[in-house]
Design a protein around this motif. Sequence first.
Motif, PDB file in Angstrom:
ATOM      1  N   ARG A 130       0.826  -1.202   0.000  1.00 40.31           N
ATOM      2  CA  ARG A 130       0.000   0.000   0.000  1.00 40.31           C
ATOM      3  C   ARG A 130       0.863   1.256   0.000  1.00 40.31           C
ATOM      4  N   THR A 131       1.946   1.215   0.779  1.00 39.40           N
ATOM      5  CA  THR A 131       2.853   2.371   0.806  1.00 39.40           C
ATOM      6  C   THR A 131       3.477   2.586  -0.577  1.00 39.40           C
ATOM      7  N   ALA A 132       3.906   1.506  -1.187  1.00 43.11           N
ATOM      8  CA  ALA A 132       4.532   1.620  -2.516  1.00 43.11           C
ATOM      9  C   ALA A 132       3.549   2.249  -3.501  1.00 43.11           C
ATOM     10  N   GLU A 133       2.314   1.782  -3.419  1.00 41.68           N
ATOM     11  CA  GLU A 133       1.308   2.299  -4.337  1.00 41.68           C
ATOM     12  C   GLU A 133       1.096   3.801  -4.116  1.00 41.68           C
ATOM     13  N   GLU A 134       0.893   4.182  -2.862  1.00 37.29           N
ATOM     14  CA  GLU A 134       0.615   5.590  -2.547  1.00 37.29           C
ATOM     15  C   GLU A 134       1.806   6.495  -2.842  1.00 37.29           C
ATOM     16  N   LYS A 135       3.002   5.979  -2.595  1.00 38.44           N
ATOM     17  CA  LYS A 135       4.198   6.827  -2.715  1.00 38.44           C
ATOM     18  C   LYS A 135       4.922   6.608  -4.048  1.00 38.44           C
ATOM     19  N   GLU A 136       4.256   5.916  -4.952  1.00 39.33           N
ATOM     20  CA  GLU A 136       4.766   5.739  -6.313  1.00 39.33           C
ATOM     21  C   GLU A 136       6.125   5.072  -6.397  1.00 39.33           C
ATOM     22  N   CYS A 137       6.243   3.962  -5.689  1.00 39.26           N
ATOM     23  CA  CYS A 137       7.437   3.130  -5.806  1.00 39.26           C
ATOM     24  C   CYS A 137       7.079   1.911  -6.655  1.00 39.26           C
ATOM     25  N   THR A 138       8.048   1.403  -7.390  1.00 42.69           N
ATOM     26  CA  THR A 138       7.728   0.280  -8.284  1.00 42.69           C
ATOM     27  C   THR A 138       8.362  -1.028  -7.832  1.00 42.69           C
ATOM     28  N   ALA A 139       9.016  -1.018  -6.679  1.00 41.97           N
ATOM     29  CA  ALA A 139       9.592  -2.268  -6.165  1.00 41.97           C
ATOM     30  C   ALA A 139       9.716  -2.156  -4.654  1.00 41.97           C
ATOM     31  N   LEU A 140       9.714  -3.313  -4.000  1.00 40.95           N
ATOM     32  CA  LEU A 140      10.033  -3.367  -2.570  1.00 40.95           C
ATOM     33  C   LEU A 140      11.467  -3.870  -2.448  1.00 40.95           C
ATOM     34  N   ILE A 141      12.141  -3.420  -1.407  1.00 40.22           N
ATOM     35  CA  ILE A 141      13.536  -3.827  -1.202  1.00 40.22           C
ATOM     36  C   ILE A 141      13.680  -4.298   0.245  1.00 40.22           C
ATOM     37  N   THR A 142      14.251  -5.470   0.445  1.00 43.90           N
ATOM     38  CA  THR A 142      14.513  -5.916   1.818  1.00 43.90           C
ATOM     39  C   THR A 142      15.971  -6.337   1.956  1.00 43.90           C
ATOM     40  N   GLY A 143      16.390  -6.488   3.191  1.00 43.76           N
ATOM     41  CA  GLY A 143      17.770  -6.897   3.478  1.00 43.76           C
ATOM     42  C   GLY A 143      17.904  -8.390   3.727  1.00 43.76           C
ATOM     43  N   GLU A 144      16.941  -9.161   3.254  1.00 43.78           N
ATOM     44  CA  GLU A 144      16.994 -10.599   3.551  1.00 43.78           C
ATOM     45  C   GLU A 144      18.170 -11.301   2.865  1.00 43.78           C
ATOM     46  N   SER A 145      18.655 -12.327   3.560  1.00 46.21           N
ATOM     47  CA  SER A 145      19.746 -13.150   3.040  1.00 46.21           C
ATOM     48  C   SER A 145      19.339 -14.599   3.273  1.00 46.21           C
ATOM     49  N   LEU A 146      19.382 -15.379   2.240  1.00 44.39           N
ATOM     50  CA  LEU A 146      18.781 -16.722   2.299  1.00 44.39           C
ATOM     51  C   LEU A 146      19.370 -17.547   3.452  1.00 44.39           C
ATOM     52  N   GLY A 147      18.477 -18.042   4.287  1.00 42.76           N
ATOM     53  CA  GLY A 147      18.907 -18.953   5.346  1.00 42.76           C
ATOM     54  C   GLY A 147      19.465 -18.282   6.580  1.00 42.76           C
ATOM     55  N   GLN A 148      19.502 -16.934   6.595  1.00 41.02           N
ATOM     56  CA  GLN A 148      20.157 -16.254   7.721  1.00 41.02           C
ATOM     57  C   GLN A 148      19.418 -16.475   9.036  1.00 41.02           C
ATOM     58  N   VAL A 149      18.103 -16.382   8.992  1.00 38.23           N
ATOM     59  CA  VAL A 149      17.284 -16.634  10.185  1.00 38.23           C
ATOM     60  C   VAL A 149      16.047 -17.413   9.736  1.00 38.23           C
ATOM     61  N   ALA A 150      15.230 -17.820  10.713  1.00 37.79           N
ATOM     62  CA  ALA A 150      14.090 -18.695  10.421  1.00 37.79           C
ATOM     63  C   ALA A 150      13.151 -18.090   9.384  1.00 37.79           C
ATOM     64  N   SER A 151      12.983 -16.766   9.413  1.00 39.16           N
ATOM     65  CA  SER A 151      12.033 -16.157   8.474  1.00 39.16           C
ATOM     66  C   SER A 151      12.656 -15.958   7.096  1.00 39.16           C
ATOM     67  N   GLN A 152      13.872 -16.385   6.922  1.00 39.45           N
ATOM     68  CA  GLN A 152      14.543 -16.205   5.634  1.00 39.45           C
ATOM     69  C   GLN A 152      14.914 -17.530   4.977  1.00 39.45           C
ATOM     70  N   THR A 153      14.240 -18.605   5.376  1.00 36.85           N
ATOM     71  CA  THR A 153      14.362 -19.853   4.607  1.00 36.85           C
ATOM     72  C   THR A 153      13.573 -19.678   3.320  1.00 36.85           C
ATOM     73  N   MET A 154      13.841 -20.533   2.365  1.00 35.45           N
ATOM     74  CA  MET A 154      13.132 -20.418   1.086  1.00 35.45           C
ATOM     75  C   MET A 154      11.627 -20.547   1.301  1.00 35.45           C
TER      76      MET A 154
END
Length: 402
Positions: free
Chosen positions: A276-300
């Motif tokens: 919703r923020t991207a849409e309102e603020k006219e961004c065309t991509a989301l960017i995160t700092g995830e690294s595969l396997g680094q923590v439980a929420s970053q498994t495939m």
Amino acid sequence: MMREVILCKYGELILKGANRSRFESQLIRELRRRAAHIGNFQIRWAQSTVYIEPQTDTEDVEQMYQQVKKVFGFASVTKAVACEKTMDAIFAAARAYLPEKLRGYKTFRCEAKRSDKMFPLKSPAIAAEVGGVVLEAMPNLSVDLTHPDITVRVEIRDKMAYIHAGQERGAGGIPLGSGGKGLLLLSGGIDSPVAGYMMAKRGLYIDALHFESYPYTSEQAREKVLELAHELCEYCREIRVHVISLTHIQEVLRDTCEEEYFTLLLRRFMMELANRTAEEKECTALITGESLGQVASQTMAAICVTDEVARYPVLRPCIGLDKEEIVERARQIGTFDTSILPYEDCCTVFTPRHPKTRPELSKVMQQEARLDRDALLQEAWDSLYTVAVRQFEEIPLDVGNV
Ligand code: ATP
Ligand code: MG
């Protein structure tokens, strides 16, 4: 001391055919913006090089040079002196300018480049002669053609000749903003600022979205995030930081859902709010700092579950980097010391003891069905406020709804 100029040479920009002139003007605008804070410099371009020339003897060329090193789009940068295009003038300039630049080094090499093919000497001859002059002026130096401590360069260009030593790599990448704008999910951690830097380097302006969970997260945690954004502004000019409160969502999750799903459910809420923020603020991509396997929420499997709600491409430039590599980059770009300040992030509030590392989407959705998602999302959305952080300006103080 002779008056130095700064030469900045394009990187990949050169390859971009039809876009080239647009990229060039973006680069020039960015350099002029920075120069305006430092002094009186003339900035012009010719032959795949930008020339930055101080207009008086009192301009702070070194400070401008440090700024230039943070501008995306240059392969190499150097300070140099200009002289007439005659060998005598070049010798004189080399004698006057180089000893100070070469002091402390043991070996050097001299290279020459002639873009003016009318110049009477060819490049190897120019290099050899100037090398000889350097040896005369600094008898303690010796020539090492393969692994010199420093390289002296002579460039015969359109109007003038340039002499320099110690050319450095530029910031690389492509000009800021040439690829549109991305929304960086910015936590207070080490990884997301690096991710933002990496995508800015590939031409994206950055807006940031930060989730807080006041009073579980502190005011210092928010200030830390604004400080990180401010540090990134050294490269990306201006970042609008949008802040959304997840406090109520987190409390409801805690009271309603199975603990092992907390983080995944929360991350899906984050993605929805990011959409919703991207849409309102006219961004065309989301960017995160995830690294595969680094923590439980970053498994495939976990990433699949969060991506399922994303309506924009999720760019994860750190995905293939080890923590150590991310830390190294964080140090290079100057965000590391702030990142390790010890304030709680909302993700560390109510963290499950045994998070699901191989979640099934259907099970996650069953958990979600217990919630009034739309109402929770709307309530969180209503908490959004925005702080604009800019390079060369203080971080605004009177912010927040706490
Ligand atoms: P980081 O060092 O960037 O905090 P991390 O290794 O701590 O990452 P997580 O906390 O799982 O990993 O977060 C993964 C990504 O999710 C972050 O890189 C960031 O893009 C986003 N994120 C996490 N917490 C927040 C938050 N509070 N606000 C905005 N984005 C967040
Ligand atoms: Mg984190």
